[in-house]
Design a protein around this motif. Sequence first.
Motif: not given
Length: 389
Positions: A261-273
């Motif tokens: 998992c990308a760290p920013e997605y794991a922290m915020t739930g904001q999913l991007t390409f």
Amino acid sequence: MNCFPWAKDSAKKSKNNKMKYKSLDQDQPKSLLDTQKVAPAKIDMKEDAKDAEQSAVTNDLEVVEGVGGDHKEKGKSRSFKLSELIDATDDFNMENYLGEGGFGKVFKGKLKDTGELVAIKQLDSDGTQGVREFVIEMMTLSLVDHPNLVKLVGYSVEGGQKLLVYEYMSLGSLEKYLYGHKRKTLDWNTRMKIAAGAARGLEYLHDKLNPPIIYRDLKSSNLLLGEDFHPKLSDFGLAKVGPTGTNTHVSTRVMGTEGYCAPEYAMTGQLTFKSDIYSFGVFLLEILTGRKAIDSKRPSKEQNLVDWARPLLRDRKNIYHMVDPELRGQYPPKQLYKAFATALICVQEQPSTRPRVSEVAKALDHIVSQLYTPQSPPAQTTPEIPVIS
């Protein structure tokens, strides 16, 4: 599976967008399942409930087959009777057991009417987890058509059972070749061929499909291999329609596999390409190092592949200590550097510094085009690796 082992499945889900799936603009629902709610599977359901469930799943499939433009006819899937799949697998005989897929067991089967070999995933019948993922995967694979994405042959939703029927990938998952007894069969050219194929499959989802899709579960166990090690991405239960228009991300419950998992997605739930790009970088590091994304059996500082690799890759001398020992020095030094540099830039902490998937695919295609002939003794040239902070 969640990105973190301590995360509970009972976490609150974001509210679904109830708008009907009529257009492909930024107002479309962000999950492929936001247009319907599917009843949980139960073995002892009454006949009318079974009929209603089957109708709901079929309706979902029809909704998605109504969009996708040119992909609609390409991705037609077949509705199977449960009895056909029981016959194909010899009543799900454990001799035909292939392994555990997302939310269910996978069996090898042979269709009686066509003689085609298939892989049949049987959703776990006790409990409701996985029903949503089942429908998402069925709907996603009904839209896509690409040589590096596994083909959905059909599905069955009879008798309280939910089954997906895929093309049979004779060599199984990449994971078995990286960490199992077959490791020695993966030479340099084969590894790069697999990595480039996975990148092309991801590129199709991000850049060629309309609406674009974020895969969200890229890892070695989800990369299946056919004859001549032809790679295909599989298991689309976590796939998500990506942001379009002026939107920059999709807000969603954090799902995926720890270590990928990308760290920013794991922290915020904001999913991007770019979340997929990070996962691809981890996947590429696996191929190059022969190490797992998370390996609790290693020393504490080496358990997380990315945390171990990042500081080492800042010194050009380290790559020869990092490369999978099973390659036994049989690789082209300059191409090895390029592959490690590609992996490193994919796992940058800041999403904006990660490349687009088209750039990754282009870099790996170039490596593949430089066919390597094993040398004896192996080359020892040390290329310079730029520092990427």
